[in-house]
Write an enzyme that holds these catalytic residues in place. Structure first.
Site, PDB file in Angstrom:
ATOM      1  N   TRP A   1      65.730  11.462   9.631  1.00 31.86           N
ATOM      2  CA  TRP A   1      66.354  10.265  10.175  1.00 31.86           C
ATOM      3  C   TRP A   1      67.655  10.048   9.407  1.00 31.86           C
ATOM      4  O   TRP A   1      67.808  10.562   8.301  1.00 31.86           O
ATOM      5  CB  TRP A   1      65.457   9.042   9.970  1.00 31.86           C
ATOM      6  CG  TRP A   1      64.264   8.965  10.877  1.00 31.86           C
ATOM      7  CD1 TRP A   1      63.777   9.950  11.689  1.00 31.86           C
ATOM      8  CD2 TRP A   1      63.397   7.836  11.036  1.00 31.86           C
ATOM      9  NE1 TRP A   1      62.657   9.496  12.355  1.00 31.86           N
ATOM     10  CE2 TRP A   1      62.412   8.195  11.975  1.00 31.86           C
ATOM     11  CE3 TRP A   1      63.369   6.557  10.491  1.00 31.86           C
ATOM     12  CZ2 TRP A   1      61.399   7.324  12.374  1.00 31.86           C
ATOM     13  CZ3 TRP A   1      62.363   5.683  10.877  1.00 31.86           C
ATOM     14  CH2 TRP A   1      61.380   6.067  11.826  1.00 31.86           C
TER      15      TRP A   1
ATOM     16  N   GLU B   1      67.212   8.601  15.147  1.00 30.79           N
ATOM     17  CA  GLU B   1      66.671   9.952  15.011  1.00 30.79           C
ATOM     18  C   GLU B   1      67.676  11.051  15.363  1.00 30.79           C
ATOM     19  O   GLU B   1      67.285  12.099  15.886  1.00 30.79           O
ATOM     20  CB  GLU B   1      65.404  10.067  15.848  1.00 30.79           C
ATOM     21  CG  GLU B   1      64.316   9.166  15.288  1.00 30.79           C
ATOM     22  CD  GLU B   1      62.941   9.402  15.880  1.00 30.79           C
ATOM     23  OE1 GLU B   1      62.844   9.965  16.989  1.00 30.79           O
ATOM     24  OE2 GLU B   1      61.964   9.000  15.227  1.00 30.79           O
TER      25      GLU B   1
ATOM     26  N   GLU C   1      51.548   5.980  18.419  1.00 31.48           N
ATOM     27  CA  GLU C   1      51.141   6.087  17.019  1.00 31.48           C
ATOM     28  C   GLU C   1      50.708   4.733  16.439  1.00 31.48           C
ATOM     29  O   GLU C   1      51.386   4.159  15.575  1.00 31.48           O
ATOM     30  CB  GLU C   1      52.262   6.701  16.185  1.00 31.48           C
ATOM     31  CG  GLU C   1      52.587   8.126  16.608  1.00 31.48           C
ATOM     32  CD  GLU C   1      53.500   8.856  15.628  1.00 31.48           C
ATOM     33  OE1 GLU C   1      54.259   8.190  14.918  1.00 31.48           O
ATOM     34  OE2 GLU C   1      53.430  10.088  15.577  1.00 31.48           O
TER      35      GLU C   1
ATOM     36  N   GLU D   1      52.923  15.585  19.982  1.00 36.36           N
ATOM     37  CA  GLU D   1      54.237  15.869  19.407  1.00 36.36           C
ATOM     38  C   GLU D   1      54.072  17.025  18.429  1.00 36.36           C
ATOM     39  O   GLU D   1      53.459  16.871  17.369  1.00 36.36           O
ATOM     40  CB  GLU D   1      54.780  14.633  18.680  1.00 36.36           C
ATOM     41  CG  GLU D   1      54.973  13.447  19.607  1.00 36.36           C
ATOM     42  CD  GLU D   1      55.528  12.212  18.888  1.00 36.36           C
ATOM     43  OE1 GLU D   1      56.012  12.340  17.747  1.00 36.36           O
ATOM     44  OE2 GLU D   1      55.457  11.118  19.480  1.00 36.36           O
TER      45      GLU D   1
HETATM   46  C1  GAL Z   1      56.740  10.446  15.465  1.00 34.85           C
HETATM   47  C2  GAL Z   1      56.999   9.467  16.595  1.00 34.85           C
HETATM   48  C3  GAL Z   1      58.166   9.884  17.455  1.00 34.85           C
HETATM   49  C4  GAL Z   1      59.321  10.271  16.594  1.00 34.85           C
HETATM   50  C5  GAL Z   1      58.910  11.353  15.639  1.00 34.85           C
HETATM   51  C6  GAL Z   1      60.024  11.835  14.732  1.00 34.85           C
HETATM   52  O1  GAL Z   1      55.999   9.858  14.450  1.00 34.85           O
HETATM   53  O2  GAL Z   1      55.875   9.330  17.411  1.00 34.85           O
HETATM   54  O3  GAL Z   1      58.519   8.825  18.303  1.00 34.85           O
HETATM   55  O4  GAL Z   1      59.766   9.148  15.915  1.00 34.85           O
HETATM   56  O5  GAL Z   1      57.881  10.866  14.821  1.00 34.85           O
HETATM   57  O6  GAL Z   1      60.437  10.876  13.816  1.00 34.85           O
END
Ligand code: GAL
Length: 686
Positions: free
Chosen positions: A325, A367, A153, A317
């Site tokens: 979080w 997380e 990202e 994802e």
């Molecule tokens: C995305 C990231 C993941 C994880 C996910 C949930 O932005 O690529 O590594 O952090 O969010 O927070």
């Protein structure tokens, strides 16, 4: 490199994000077996694992991932391998603090989170070169690996960079762009407030200034510089990978973040663009009470943007569980059926590959509340059932792999205006209002829409796919873009622009020609006067063909030049009597200038007049709260019909259609279950 439009996946593919380093090694085999049993054929790994590969400076070790990849190979699981540069190890940032990013006030962003590096530190670039080369040389021919993800990202969480290395690189960027300080001073208008530079060393990335904003032309170039830095960083890694990995492997990166030209990055460095789709953000508890009509359906706007970058994209994802979080973000669990709905939303918009984040929720770290498919207890659950249902669905959708999205019209963007709207609040206000209103209207009326981005080398071919283009507020207009739009209209296209068009040049300076500047000869319109709609007045209205049309947010008072005609006039407000909508025929097309921002009502009136609304109305009737997404391939057409409501929705098929997921023929009244999705093959007239 392969053109990003190439169809990388020959069948619809499902993956999960997996972190072998988060689990006891004894779990790996059963995890892979359960994934494969659920129809998952790809895992993405390693994107945060730098300290596993290089525990201390120069001490490289590959044993850990060698073991994991050997298991994948034995099991027949394919792998997307991440370069781990999003998370530099503690030894690196301690020894070389110049690799750290800084806040605007100069405070360094320290170890302990992620994405705390800058793109321009010579040491970080060197350390990146070394780790990526080592990984590419070690794993570049591995039979289990099908592709590589660069970093994670780019520009997420941090999309502004204020380190010393950034100021040094900014100067180089500006020297290359302007050649001389005189040219830079002229372009930035530094005579204003005595900002004139006499030495390149006087120039910095933005720093705290007295309460007013910094020079806007500097800021515009600064955003271009951030984009340039992110793209160069991506290219650095892509070039190394390409030199070492097997040609059958693809290169991608994931995300869709601000301050970067994602289109150029994809054209220059990638084979495939992948996106991270988290529709649950619509339900973040902090926003309770602020839910709007589209809610999680807004993700379709992001997916529409992604499709403009790469028509056959991947989702690296895909949200599977409730997000959160420990330090921020609180979200509800996806309702039963909603995880499947969101994944099918991605497939509907063009994802041939969907990979869920993440296989199992992590039991430690930031997380712990960003839930994966499985919970901490590792038992089968309803989300695993929905993952299975999704892999079943994707098998049935295989004929749609590589299908295109036929849109009735497109909204035009370009990065000069995207960046300008990020810094200029006058620009931002009208653009946000109009793009959201146009998208929402397209959604609620079931009128398929695309985004198309102008770029230097854009061809008429790319534009003429669309009967109409809406370019709501091209505040900055360049000769090249005006020429491209002119060619499109002459060729038979319809261009619709809104207020605030064509009054800035490429530097963001206002031009002294009447608005809409370089677009005037195309639109035949002349802006005599203009104003924001005052909070002290009602939204002005105009009359068009006997109907009342709202003119919200900002109003241009329009005259028609010779050859053009005024279609609508303001009836209320300070410009009552002036032109509100001007049309001009040019070549075999036409251009329309609406004097305000766009809203649901005026967008609908324009779409209706142009005959673009609801192209599938003869075949299917669905309520506004259900989305329709069409796909076409080899003369076949499918309609994805997605219910975002937690209640049954009735739809009516006016002809026989094949229900691809249920494998049966349907006609007449059909009930969509809560969060239910149908994929219907239309037999007639594609
Ligand atoms: C995305 C990231 C993941 C994880 C996910 C949930 O932005 O690529 O590594 O952090 O969010 O927070």
């Amino acid at each position: 490199m392969t053109h990003p439009d190439s169809r990388l996946f020959s069948s619809m593919t499902v993956g999960v994000c997996y972190y072998p380093e988060h689990w006891d090694e004894g779990l790996w085999e059963s995890d892979l077996d359960r994934m494969l049993g659920a129809g998952v054929s790809v895992v993405r790994v390693a994107e945060f694992a730098w300290s596993i590969f290089e525990k201390t400076e120069g001490a490289f070790s590959f044993d850990f991932f060698d073991r994991f990849l050997a298991l994948c190979q034995r099991k027949g699981m394919k792998v997307i391998f991440g370069t781990p540069t999003a998370t530099p190890p503690a030894w690196l940032t301690r020894k070389y603090p110049e690799v750290l990013n800084a806040r605007r006030d100069g405070v360094l962003l320290r170890h302990g989170g992620r994405k705390h590096y800058n793109y321009n530190s010579p040491i970080y670039l060197e350390k990146t070169r070394i780790i990526v080369t080592k990984l590419a040389m070690h794993y570049g021919q591995h039979p289990a690996i099908i592709g590589w993800q660069i970093d994670n990202e780019l520009n997420c969480e941090t999309d502004e960079f204020y380190s010393e290395a950034d100021s040094a690189a900014f100067r180089v960027f500006l020297r290359n762009k302007y050649g001389t300080l005189d040219a830079l001073n002229a372009s930035w208008g530094t005579v204003f407030w005595s900002q004139t530079y006499t030495d390149w060393e006087e120039i910095f990335v933005p720093r705290p200034v007295a309460h007013v904003g910094i020079n806007p032309h500097l800021e515009l170039d600064y955003l271009r510089f951030i984009s340039h830095s992110a793209l160069s960083y991506c290219a650095l890694q892509a070039d190394i990978l390409r030199a070492h990995i097997a040609p059958r492997m693809f290169i991608t990166t994931n995300g869709l973040f601000a301050h970067m030209d994602n289109h150029k990055m994809t054209r220059e460095s990638l084979d495939l663009y992948t996106y991270d789709s988290y529709p649950d953000f619509a339900f973040e508890l902090a926003r309770e009470g602020q839910l709007d009509r589209l809610r999680d359906r807004w993700s379709s706007m992001k997916l529409t943007e992604v499709r403009s970058i790469c028509p056959h994209f991947g989702v690296m994802e895909q949200q599977s569980g409730p997000g959160g979080w420990y330090s921020r973000m609180e979200m509800p669990a996806p309702r039963p059926g909603q995880m499947l709905l969101w994944a099918l939303q991605s497939a509907a918009h063009g994802a041939d590959f969907v990979s869920f984040f993440r296989w199992r929720t992590c039991t430690f770290g930031t997380e712990i509340y960003w839930h994966g498919v499985l919970d901490y207890d590792n038992r089968d659950n309803r989300r695993l059932s929905e993952l299975r249902a999704f892999t079943d669905a994707m098998k049935k959708l295989t004929p749609l792999c590589g299908a295109s999205h036929p849109a009735s019209f497109a909204v035009v963007r370009d990065y000069d205006n995207v960046f300008d709207a990020q810094i200029d609040q006058y620009h931002r206000r009208v653009t946000q209002q109009s793009e959201d209103a146009i998208f929402e209207t397209a959604q609620l009326t079931h009128t398929p829409m695309d985004f198309v981005y102008l770029h230097e080398g854009i061809s008429l071919q790319e534009l003429k796919k669309y009967k109409a283009l809406f370019m709501p507020h091209a505040v900055i207009m360049t000769k090249a873009y005006a020429d491209a739009l002119d060619a499109y209209v002459r060729d038979g296209g319809t261009l619709v622009i809104g207020c605030r068009s064509g009054y800035k040049d490429e530097s963001g300076r206002c031009v002294m020609t009447p608005q809409p500047g370089l677009l005037s000869s195309l639109t035949g319109s002349d802006v005599r006067d203009f104003s924001f709609v005052s909070p002290a007045e009602e939204t002005p209205v105009a009359s068009w063909n006997g109907k009342t049309m709202p003119m919200p947010v900002f109003c241009d008072a329009l005259d028609a030049r010779e050859g053009a005609k005024v279609l609508a006039r303001y009836e209320t407000g300070i410009f009552a009597g002036a032109g509100a909508l001007v049309e001009q025929t040019v070549g075999s097309g036409r251009a329309l200038h609406l004097g305000s921002a766009f809203c649901a009502e005026n967008t609908r009136m324009i779409l209706d007049t142009l005959g673009l609304t609801a192209p599938f109305a003869d075949q299917i009737t669905v309520p506004e709260d259900v989305e329709i997404v069409p796909r076409e391939k080899d003369g076949r057409r499918w309609l994805f019909v997605l219910n975002y409501q937690e209640k049954d929705m009735e739809i009516t098929l006016h002809e026989e259609m094949h229900d691809v997921l249920e494998e049966k023929t349907l006609r007449g009244s059909v009930t969509l279950r809560p969060y239910g999705v149908k994929v219907l093959e239309v037999r007639s007239g594609s």
